[in-house]
Design a protein around this motif. Structure first.
Motif, mmCIF file in Angstrom:
data_model
loop_
_atom_site.group_PDB
_atom_site.id
_atom_site.type_symbol
_atom_site.label_atom_id
_atom_site.label_comp_id
_atom_site.label_asym_id
_atom_site.label_seq_id
_atom_site.Cartn_x
_atom_site.Cartn_y
_atom_site.Cartn_z
ATOM 1 N N TYR A 47 0.844 -1.203 0.000
ATOM 2 C CA TYR A 47 0.000 0.000 0.000
ATOM 3 C C TYR A 47 0.879 1.254 0.000
ATOM 4 O O TYR A 47 0.590 2.225 -0.704
ATOM 5 C CB TYR A 47 -0.910 -0.010 1.224
ATOM 6 N N VAL A 48 1.952 1.216 0.781
ATOM 7 C CA VAL A 48 2.879 2.354 0.815
ATOM 8 C C VAL A 48 3.455 2.593 -0.573
ATOM 9 O O VAL A 48 3.500 3.741 -1.057
ATOM 10 C CB VAL A 48 4.012 2.092 1.834
ATOM 11 N N ASP A 49 3.922 1.540 -1.229
ATOM 12 C CA ASP A 49 4.527 1.685 -2.559
ATOM 13 C C ASP A 49 3.541 2.304 -3.551
ATOM 14 O O ASP A 49 3.902 3.190 -4.341
ATOM 15 C CB ASP A 49 4.989 0.317 -3.076
ATOM 16 N N ARG A 50 2.306 1.831 -3.513
ATOM 17 C CA ARG A 50 1.305 2.355 -4.453
ATOM 18 C C ARG A 50 0.960 3.805 -4.140
ATOM 19 O O ARG A 50 0.773 4.614 -5.062
ATOM 20 C CB ARG A 50 0.052 1.488 -4.399
ATOM 21 N N ALA A 51 0.879 4.146 -2.860
ATOM 22 C CA ALA A 51 0.572 5.530 -2.479
ATOM 23 C C ALA A 51 1.675 6.475 -2.940
ATOM 24 O O ALA A 51 1.396 7.567 -3.467
ATOM 25 C CB ALA A 51 0.382 5.621 -0.965
ATOM 26 N N LEU A 52 2.917 6.071 -2.753
ATOM 27 C CA LEU A 52 4.031 6.924 -3.183
ATOM 28 C C LEU A 52 4.044 7.094 -4.697
ATOM 29 O O LEU A 52 4.384 8.177 -5.202
ATOM 30 C CB LEU A 52 5.354 6.337 -2.699
ATOM 31 N N ALA A 53 3.683 6.050 -5.429
ATOM 32 C CA ALA A 53 3.621 6.160 -6.885
ATOM 33 C C ALA A 53 2.571 7.173 -7.314
ATOM 34 O O ALA A 53 2.785 7.952 -8.258
ATOM 35 C CB ALA A 53 3.319 4.785 -7.495
ATOM 36 N N VAL A 54 1.423 7.206 -6.629
ATOM 37 C CA VAL A 54 0.388 8.190 -6.945
ATOM 38 C C VAL A 54 0.874 9.591 -6.611
ATOM 39 O O VAL A 54 0.687 10.536 -7.391
ATOM 40 C CB VAL A 54 -0.915 7.863 -6.187
ATOM 41 N N LEU A 55 1.502 9.767 -5.449
ATOM 42 C CA LEU A 55 2.020 11.080 -5.066
ATOM 43 C C LEU A 55 3.030 11.590 -6.099
ATOM 44 O O LEU A 55 3.036 12.782 -6.440
ATOM 45 C CB LEU A 55 2.692 11.011 -3.693
ATOM 46 N N ARG A 56 3.860 10.703 -6.603
ATOM 47 C CA ARG A 56 4.901 11.117 -7.535
ATOM 48 C C ARG A 56 4.314 11.675 -8.831
ATOM 49 O O ARG A 56 4.904 12.545 -9.476
ATOM 50 C CB ARG A 56 5.828 9.937 -7.825
ATOM 51 N N LYS A 57 3.152 11.180 -9.212
ATOM 52 C CA LYS A 57 2.514 11.636 -10.447
ATOM 53 C C LYS A 57 1.666 12.888 -10.243
ATOM 54 O O LYS A 57 1.278 13.548 -11.221
ATOM 55 C CB LYS A 57 1.636 10.522 -11.026
ATOM 56 N N ALA A 58 1.340 13.209 -9.002
ATOM 57 C CA ALA A 58 0.427 14.321 -8.733
ATOM 58 C C ALA A 58 1.125 15.667 -8.907
ATOM 59 O O ALA A 58 2.356 15.771 -8.802
ATOM 60 C CB ALA A 58 -0.122 14.203 -7.314
ATOM 61 N N GLU A 59 0.334 16.696 -9.142
ATOM 62 C CA GLU A 59 0.854 18.056 -9.209
ATOM 63 C C GLU A 59 1.113 18.577 -7.800
ATOM 64 O O GLU A 59 0.516 18.114 -6.818
ATOM 65 C CB GLU A 59 -0.158 18.969 -9.900
ATOM 66 N N ALA A 60 1.992 19.541 -7.705
ATOM 67 C CA ALA A 60 2.234 20.208 -6.429
ATOM 68 C C ALA A 60 1.033 21.064 -6.054
ATOM 69 O O ALA A 60 0.222 21.449 -6.918
ATOM 70 C CB ALA A 60 3.487 21.074 -6.523
ATOM 71 N N VAL A 61 0.898 21.371 -4.777
ATOM 72 C CA VAL A 61 -0.139 22.310 -4.343
ATOM 73 C C VAL A 61 0.143 23.658 -5.004
ATOM 74 O O VAL A 61 1.266 24.175 -4.912
ATOM 75 C CB VAL A 61 -0.140 22.463 -2.808
ATOM 76 N N PRO A 62 -0.813 24.259 -5.706
ATOM 77 C CA PRO A 62 -0.564 25.523 -6.406
ATOM 78 C C PRO A 62 -0.138 26.622 -5.437
ATOM 79 O O PRO A 62 -0.651 26.732 -4.319
ATOM 80 C CB PRO A 62 -1.914 25.846 -7.054
ATOM 81 N N THR A 63 0.799 27.443 -5.874
ATOM 82 C CA THR A 63 1.248 28.552 -5.029
ATOM 83 C C THR A 63 0.198 29.654 -4.945
ATOM 84 O O THR A 63 0.098 30.335 -3.922
ATOM 85 C CB THR A 63 2.567 29.129 -5.556
ATOM 86 N N ALA A 64 -0.583 29.827 -6.012
ATOM 87 C CA ALA A 64 -1.633 30.842 -5.999
ATOM 88 C C ALA A 64 -2.686 30.472 -4.954
ATOM 89 O O ALA A 64 -3.240 29.377 -4.965
ATOM 90 C CB ALA A 64 -2.279 30.958 -7.377
ATOM 91 N N GLY A 65 -2.940 31.389 -4.055
ATOM 92 C CA GLY A 65 -3.941 31.173 -3.020
ATOM 93 C C GLY A 65 -3.484 30.284 -1.884
ATOM 94 O O GLY A 65 -4.301 29.905 -1.029
ATOM 95 N N MET A 66 -2.184 29.965 -1.819
ATOM 96 C CA MET A 66 -1.722 29.042 -0.790
ATOM 97 C C MET A 66 -1.875 29.622 0.615
ATOM 98 O O MET A 66 -2.239 28.912 1.558
ATOM 99 C CB MET A 66 -0.271 28.636 -1.031
ATOM 100 N N ASP A 67 -1.594 30.913 0.777
ATOM 101 C CA ASP A 67 -1.721 31.510 2.114
ATOM 102 C C ASP A 67 -3.156 31.423 2.617
ATOM 103 O O ASP A 67 -3.399 31.159 3.795
ATOM 104 C CB ASP A 67 -1.250 32.968 2.097
ATOM 105 N N THR A 68 -4.112 31.645 1.724
ATOM 106 C CA THR A 68 -5.525 31.536 2.101
ATOM 107 C C THR A 68 -5.863 30.110 2.498
ATOM 108 O O THR A 68 -6.571 29.865 3.486
ATOM 109 C CB THR A 68 -6.421 31.985 0.936
ATOM 110 N N LEU A 69 -5.338 29.141 1.729
ATOM 111 C CA LEU A 69 -5.557 27.727 2.048
ATOM 112 C C LEU A 69 -4.988 27.392 3.421
ATOM 113 O O LEU A 69 -5.643 26.733 4.236
ATOM 114 C CB LEU A 69 -4.916 26.869 0.966
#
Length: 463
Positions: free
Chosen positions: A47-69
């Motif tokens: 499960y750890v291996d599969r989760a890390l593989a998904v994270l690796r493909k995901a986009e970063a949290v956008p910088t726009a609006g990050m402070d509000t988030l």
């Protein structure tokens, strides 16, 4: 996020990239008396291996609006009901499982929320002045540097001694890393709540996951990440000392130095606070005080103050000392007596176990005086207010002060201060009347985390 309250224990699910995940046979989480209070789903290595593989493909949290988030996540963490647990219920559970006094946990809730709201600005404090944040900076056209990640996935193998350990990894998220947190099985409530608050504020499940695991799967987590931070003792630090991908966070061995030109009585409140605040469990609590001159009067005064602290269950609002299961308290007491052999006990020589009668015990303070600044006891760090007080003189030099997370410097000797600042193994120096546990967003804890996560990359853009 799912936390289901029942007549008995609450259920803490893993928070994976596709949502909550509950195992058929979760692990039991007990409080300091041995009573089961929660059931934590532990995920296997696959499960750890599969989760890390998904994270690796995901986009970063956008910088726009990050402070509000981040502000929204901070508010959720500090006041919200997350997965069925209100903030007071959460704090009570943390206090009962970790043994930290309830007032310490409540303060940590407020402080953690403040660190969440300022995480992006805090991370940016570590950016070199000569490096741009991203490729959109017009200065890159003529040749410049840009701040770039050293990887994509950051893993956290967390400890459970204090809720504040979870403030550090927030900066990785703001720098574009996708983050996987392995909570401590001793106190999983804080990371569970923090990850849930960030999800509710807008961080996607494939950008931030909570992966409770056993030790075997923890190894898979660290191996599978590009960068990782791990918490533990000297053995763990030695294991990862030569792995550039891993940042080990070991014992703090925080110290105070008092030179002869300083009247220590003027700083007694700060010295005692440095030893005992936060229940004496944090890596930034002082475990050694070195005194130029006779250390006995200071040792006597510190022991007198610490002896007055009450022994109470952790959920009592008057509690100030840590609590743990009775058998662990007795083991710690036995260890202390062996380590302290040959020293002068000002406090704790007849034991540090205060049995509460419910299977748990308060860990009472200990103060011991050693014969010289090179005594091996100065390296002993225990999870309660335990301090070793030693004589120090100029001929000892700075050798006894090395390998220190925080050094409080009570002296007017500016030349000595410069020498301490230049010593690579002393991470932080606090000169003057400031406790060793002082922290603030934007001020490095053990260097900036970004020193480990980022690099400056030369870039020449389009003219």
């Amino acid at each position: 996020m799912t936390v289901v309250k029942a007549d008995g224990p609450v259920y803490l699910d893993a928070l994976g990239p596709n949502g909550p995940y509950r195992t058929r046979v979760p692990s039991s989480v007990t409080d300091v008396s041995g009573t089961e209070v929660a059931r934590l789903s532990l995920v296997p290595p696959v499960y750890v291996d599969r989760a890390l593989a998904v994270l690796r493909k995901a986009e970063a949290v956008p910088t726009a609006g990050m402070d509000t988030l981040l502000e929204a996540a901070a508010e959720e963490f500090a006041t919200g009901t997350i997965g069925g647990l209100g903030v007071r219920e959460y704090e009570h559970l943390v206090s009962r499982t970790s043994g930290s006094p309830l007032t310490v946990v409540r303060t940590a809730t407020r402080d953690t929320a403040r660190f969440v709201s300022l995480a992006r600005a805090s991370a940016d404090r570590g950016r070199p002045r000569g490096a741009a944040r991203d490729s959109g900076d017009p200065a890159l056209g003529s040749g410049h540097a840009v701040w770039a990640r050293r990887g994509e996935v950051f893993a956290v193998n967390a400890s459970g001694n204090h809720p504040g350990v979870h403030r550090l990894w927030l900066e990785a998220l703001t720098l574009g890393y996708r983050v996987a947190v392995r909570p401590s099985r001793r106190e999983p409530f804080t990371p569970h709540r923090l990850v849930g608050a960030l999800h509710r504020a807008g961080v996607r499940e494939d950008q931030l996951v909570l992966l409770p695991t056993d030790r075997q799967a923890a190894g898979a987590l660290i191996r599978g990440a590009d960068r990782a931070v791990v918490y533990g003792g000297d053995d763990l630090v030695a294991r990862y000392a030569h792995d550039a991908r891993v940042l080990p966070q070991g014992p703090g061995r925080t110290k105070i130095l008092v030179t002869a030109d300083t009247e220590w009585r003027e700083y007694l409140d700060t010295i005692v606070d440095s030893v005992a605040d936060e229940g004496g469990t944090a890596c930034v609590n002082a475990t050694a005080v070195l005194v130029e001159g006779d250390p006995a009067p200071l040792a006597e005064a510190v022991a007198d103050r610490l002896s007055r602290l009450p022994g109470l269950p952790p959920q009592d609002t008057r509690a100030v000392l840590p609590v743990c299961p009775l058998d662990r308290a007795r083991a710690l007491d036995s260890y202390l007596q062996k380590v302290a052999a040959g020293t002068r006990a000002w406090l704790g020589g007849d034991g540090i176990v205060d049995d509460l009668g419910d299977g748990s015990a308060v860990l009472r303070p200990a103060v011991h005086q050693v014969d010289h600044a090179g005594a091996p006891q100065l390296r002993a760090e225990l999870p309660f207010p335990c301090v070793w007080i030693a004589p120090w003189n100029r001929s000892d030099g700075i050798a006894p002060l090395r390998e220190t997370l925080v050094l409080s410097f009570l002296s007017r000797d500016h030349a000595l201060l410069d020498t301490l600042l230049a010593e690579p193994t002393i991470a932080n120096v606090y000169a003057g009347d400031r406790p060793t546990h002082w922290m603030a967003p934007g001020v490095p804890h053990d260097s900036y985390l970004s020193d480990f996560l980022m690099r400056s990359k030369a870039v020449v853009g389009f003219e």
